[in-house]
Design an enzyme around this catalytic site. Structure first.
Site, PDB file in Angstrom:
ATOM      1  N   ARG A 208      -1.470 -89.858  11.092  1.00  0.00           N
ATOM      2  CA  ARG A 208      -0.658 -89.340  12.157  1.00  0.00           C
ATOM      3  C   ARG A 208       0.511 -90.187  11.944  1.00  0.00           C
ATOM      4  O   ARG A 208       0.491 -91.231  11.576  1.00  0.00           O
ATOM      5  CB  ARG A 208      -1.316 -89.598  13.395  1.00  0.00           C
ATOM      6  CG  ARG A 208      -2.412 -88.679  13.929  1.00  0.00           C
ATOM      7  CD  ARG A 208      -1.809 -87.432  14.387  1.00  0.00           C
ATOM      8  NE  ARG A 208      -2.625 -86.230  14.670  1.00  0.00           N
ATOM      9  CZ  ARG A 208      -3.205 -85.445  13.889  1.00  0.00           C
ATOM     10  NH1 ARG A 208      -2.838 -85.382  12.649  1.00  0.00           N
ATOM     11  NH2 ARG A 208      -4.012 -84.626  14.321  1.00  0.00           N
ATOM     12  N   HIS A 256       3.851 -82.306   7.226  1.00  0.00           N
ATOM     13  CA  HIS A 256       2.477 -82.346   7.798  1.00  0.00           C
ATOM     14  C   HIS A 256       1.586 -81.125   7.386  1.00  0.00           C
ATOM     15  O   HIS A 256       1.159 -80.439   8.265  1.00  0.00           O
ATOM     16  CB  HIS A 256       2.550 -82.174   9.166  1.00  0.00           C
ATOM     17  CG  HIS A 256       1.472 -82.760  10.242  1.00  0.00           C
ATOM     18  ND1 HIS A 256       1.583 -83.472  11.287  1.00  0.00           N
ATOM     19  CD2 HIS A 256       0.145 -82.728   9.981  1.00  0.00           C
ATOM     20  CE1 HIS A 256       0.334 -83.608  11.737  1.00  0.00           C
ATOM     21  NE2 HIS A 256      -0.450 -83.129  10.833  1.00  0.00           N
TER      22      HIS A 256
HETATM   23  N1  LIG Z   1      -2.036 -84.627   8.028  1.00  0.00           N
HETATM   24  C1  LIG Z   1      -2.779 -83.732   8.049  1.00  0.00           C
HETATM   25  O1  LIG Z   1      -2.584 -82.592   8.106  1.00  0.00           O
HETATM   26  C2  LIG Z   1      -4.281 -83.950   8.948  1.00  0.00           C
HETATM   27  C3  LIG Z   1      -5.399 -83.249   8.830  1.00  0.00           C
HETATM   28  C4  LIG Z   1      -6.553 -83.531   9.283  1.00  0.00           C
HETATM   29  C5  LIG Z   1      -6.710 -84.987   9.890  1.00  0.00           C
HETATM   30  N2  LIG Z   1      -5.707 -85.729  10.075  1.00  0.00           N
HETATM   31  C6  LIG Z   1      -5.921 -86.884  10.412  1.00  0.00           C
HETATM   32  O2  LIG Z   1      -6.997 -87.762   9.929  1.00  0.00           O
HETATM   33  C7  LIG Z   1      -7.712 -88.534  10.890  1.00  0.00           C
HETATM   34  C8  LIG Z   1      -9.154 -88.973  10.361  1.00  0.00           C
HETATM   35  O3  LIG Z   1      -9.765 -87.574  10.407  1.00  0.00           O
HETATM   36  P1  LIG Z   1     -11.397 -87.905   9.982  1.00  0.00           P
HETATM   37  O4  LIG Z   1     -12.103 -86.340  10.257  1.00  0.00           O
HETATM   38  O5  LIG Z   1     -11.615 -88.627   9.040  1.00  0.00           O
HETATM   39  O6  LIG Z   1     -11.561 -88.663  11.384  1.00  0.00           O
HETATM   40  P2  LIG Z   1     -13.272 -89.559  11.504  1.00  0.00           P
HETATM   41  O7  LIG Z   1     -14.367 -88.702  10.948  1.00  0.00           O
HETATM   42  O8  LIG Z   1     -13.264 -89.698  13.081  1.00  0.00           O
HETATM   43  O9  LIG Z   1     -12.989 -90.918  10.849  1.00  0.00           O
HETATM   44  C9  LIG Z   1     -11.950 -92.119  11.561  1.00  0.00           C
HETATM   45  C10 LIG Z   1     -12.168 -93.040  10.703  1.00  0.00           C
HETATM   46  O10 LIG Z   1     -11.227 -94.006  11.156  1.00  0.00           O
HETATM   47  C11 LIG Z   1     -11.583 -95.276  11.364  1.00  0.00           C
HETATM   48  N3  LIG Z   1     -11.269 -96.110  12.584  1.00  0.00           N
HETATM   49  C12 LIG Z   1     -10.787 -95.417  13.911  1.00  0.00           C
HETATM   50  N4  LIG Z   1     -10.351 -96.365  14.503  1.00  0.00           N
HETATM   51  C13 LIG Z   1     -10.325 -97.516  13.818  1.00  0.00           C
HETATM   52  C14 LIG Z   1      -9.702 -99.076  13.771  1.00  0.00           C
HETATM   53  N5  LIG Z   1      -9.111 -99.216  15.019  1.00  0.00           N
HETATM   54  N6  LIG Z   1      -9.748 -99.789  12.948  1.00  0.00           N
HETATM   55  C15 LIG Z   1     -10.515 -99.363  11.669  1.00  0.00           C
HETATM   56  N7  LIG Z   1     -10.883 -98.122  11.459  1.00  0.00           N
HETATM   57  C16 LIG Z   1     -10.795 -97.358  12.442  1.00  0.00           C
HETATM   58  C17 LIG Z   1     -13.380 -95.053  11.890  1.00  0.00           C
HETATM   59  O11 LIG Z   1     -14.070 -96.073  11.970  1.00  0.00           O
HETATM   60  P3  LIG Z   1     -15.602 -95.808  12.121  1.00  0.00           P
HETATM   61  O12 LIG Z   1     -16.088 -95.184  10.800  1.00  0.00           O
HETATM   62  O13 LIG Z   1     -16.160 -97.163  12.359  1.00  0.00           O
HETATM   63  O14 LIG Z   1     -15.827 -94.918  13.457  1.00  0.00           O
HETATM   64  C18 LIG Z   1     -13.616 -93.910  10.843  1.00  0.00           C
HETATM   65  O15 LIG Z   1     -13.981 -94.421   9.566  1.00  0.00           O
HETATM   66  C19 LIG Z   1      -7.581 -87.537  11.991  1.00  0.00           C
HETATM   67  O16 LIG Z   1      -7.967 -88.183  13.164  1.00  0.00           O
HETATM   68  C20 LIG Z   1      -6.284 -87.064  12.063  1.00  0.00           C
HETATM   69  O17 LIG Z   1      -5.336 -87.865  12.687  1.00  0.00           O
HETATM   70  C21 LIG Z   1      -4.571 -85.327   9.574  1.00  0.00           C
END
Ligand SMILES: NC(=O)c1ccc[n+]([C@@H]2O[C@H](COP(=O)([O-])OP(=O)(O)OC[C@H]3O[C@@H](n4cnc5c(N)ncnc54)[C@H](OP(=O)(O)O)[C@@H]3O)[C@@H](O)[C@H]2O)c1
Length: 293
Positions: A208, A256
């Site tokens: 993000r 994006h």
């Molecule tokens: N650019 C784009 O087009 C696009 C598309 C889709 C998604 N995204 C972004 O990608 C993000 C991740 O997606 P996802 O599906 O992988 O999410 P997810 O499955 O919820 O994984 C989030 C990861 O981030 C870690 N995390 C969260 N807060 C943290 C912190 N304070 N310190 C260290 N690690 C932290 C979590 O740790 P834990 O494993 O310990 O919970 C988890 O490993 C989304 O939230 C979205 O913002 C972007």
């Protein structure tokens, strides 16, 4: 969902007492209030930061999209840009435009380059696995401790410095939460490895825009703290015309679109979740509002 009536908030007339589910990206203030029959809110994307900032979020499950097509697109993007930096492809693009035969050195191979994936969730794990297949020396960082076959996962504040110190290409796939806002800043870039094969640390942010401090990225590129950056997300989107990121020679900008959710697949996913719920099964990919993701 032929058995359900579907209305568009803010466009159609409808009875608020009958709304059982809402699918939304960034709801307008008040639009989720006074829905007494509400059973769940679906985020129309993988991230939920737009929803988490809603004042008075209803006390029902918040379900985010997590689908294979989106995950695979994101991994394609991450692998593409890691390889692009590994092979210095931007330099060859420029050389081609100048009709310059720039054949002067062997690039490092992937196993000599350390990629650090910030976020080891659905997207981070898939990207890390595919980067491993390409041969990169991969590690990841998450909030809670976890293990993985084949690469090290550092965790929390305690693990961050060691994770950064072994990272040549930093890939950010974190959610935007109060804890992660602005995390990609000068102080963090200064802790990345400086002894790598790419001539300086590289940032890839597809999480993000709010994770990054763009002023710091530009300044760190200019003074050599960072060598290059690929950015898919920005503090303000669309990226303003006067942003120096557009024209910076070391920056690759994408709009994006690293992992756009396919509208039809998203609709099918939400319909599938509603069917599960109505059959007495729990929703999947439920967000924890206290963690913010
Ligand atoms: N650019 C784009 O087009 C696009 C598309 C889709 C998604 N995204 C972004 O990608 C993000 C991740 O997606 P996802 O599906 O992988 O999410 P997810 O499955 O919820 O994984 C989030 C990861 O981030 C870690 N995390 C969260 N807060 C943290 C912190 N304070 N310190 C260290 N690690 C932290 C979590 O740790 P834990 O494993 O310990 O919970 C988890 O490993 C989304 O939230 C979205 O913002 C972007």
């Amino acid at each position: 969902l032929p058995e359900h009536d579907i209305v568009v908030l803010d466009e159609d007339d409808f009875d608020r007492n009958r709304i059982r589910y809402v699918a939304t990206w960034g709801p307008k203030p008040g639009s989720l209030s006074h829905l007494p029959a509400l059973e769940a809110v679906f985020s129309l994307g993988a991230g939920v930061d737009h929803l988490m900032s809603y004042q008075g979020l209803p006390d029902v499950p918040i379900v985010r999209v997590s689908q294979d097509d989106l995950t695979h697109r994101m991994s394609e993007y991450v692998v593409l840009h890691c390889l692009m930096h590994l092979r210095d492809q931007r330099r060859f693009d420029a050389a081609q435009r100048a009709k310059h035969w720039d054949q002067d050195r062997a690039p490092p191979i992937a196993s000599e380059v350390r990629v650090g994936v910030m976020g080891s969730g659905v997207l981070g794990q898939d990207a890390a696995r595919k980067l491993k297949v390409m041969g990169f020396d991969v590690a990841a960082w998450s909030r809670s401790p976890k293990s993985s076959d084949g690469y090290e996962i550092f965790s929390a504040e305690e693990g961050l410095a060691a994770f950064l110190a072994r990272t040549d290409i930093l890939v950010s796939l974190l959610p935007l939460t109060p804890e992660t806002r602005g995390i990609l800043n000068r102080s963090l870039f200064g802790k990345l490895a400086r002894d790598g094969r790419l001539g300086g640390p590289i940032l890839i942010n597809a999480g993000r825009g709010g994770l990054q401090v763009e002023e710091d990225i530009v300044a760190c590129l200019d003074d050599g703290t960072l060598k290059a950056a690929t950015l898919d997300v920005f503090q303000t989107e669309p990226l303003p015309q006067d942003s120096p990121l557009w024209t910076h020679p070391q920056v690759t900008v994408t709009p994006h679109n690293s992992a756009v959710s396919d509208a039809e697949m998203t609709a099918r996913y939400i319909a599938g979740q509603i069917r599960r719920h109505e059959a007495g099964e729990p929703f999947q990919n439920v967000v924890d509002p206290r963690r913010g993701y």
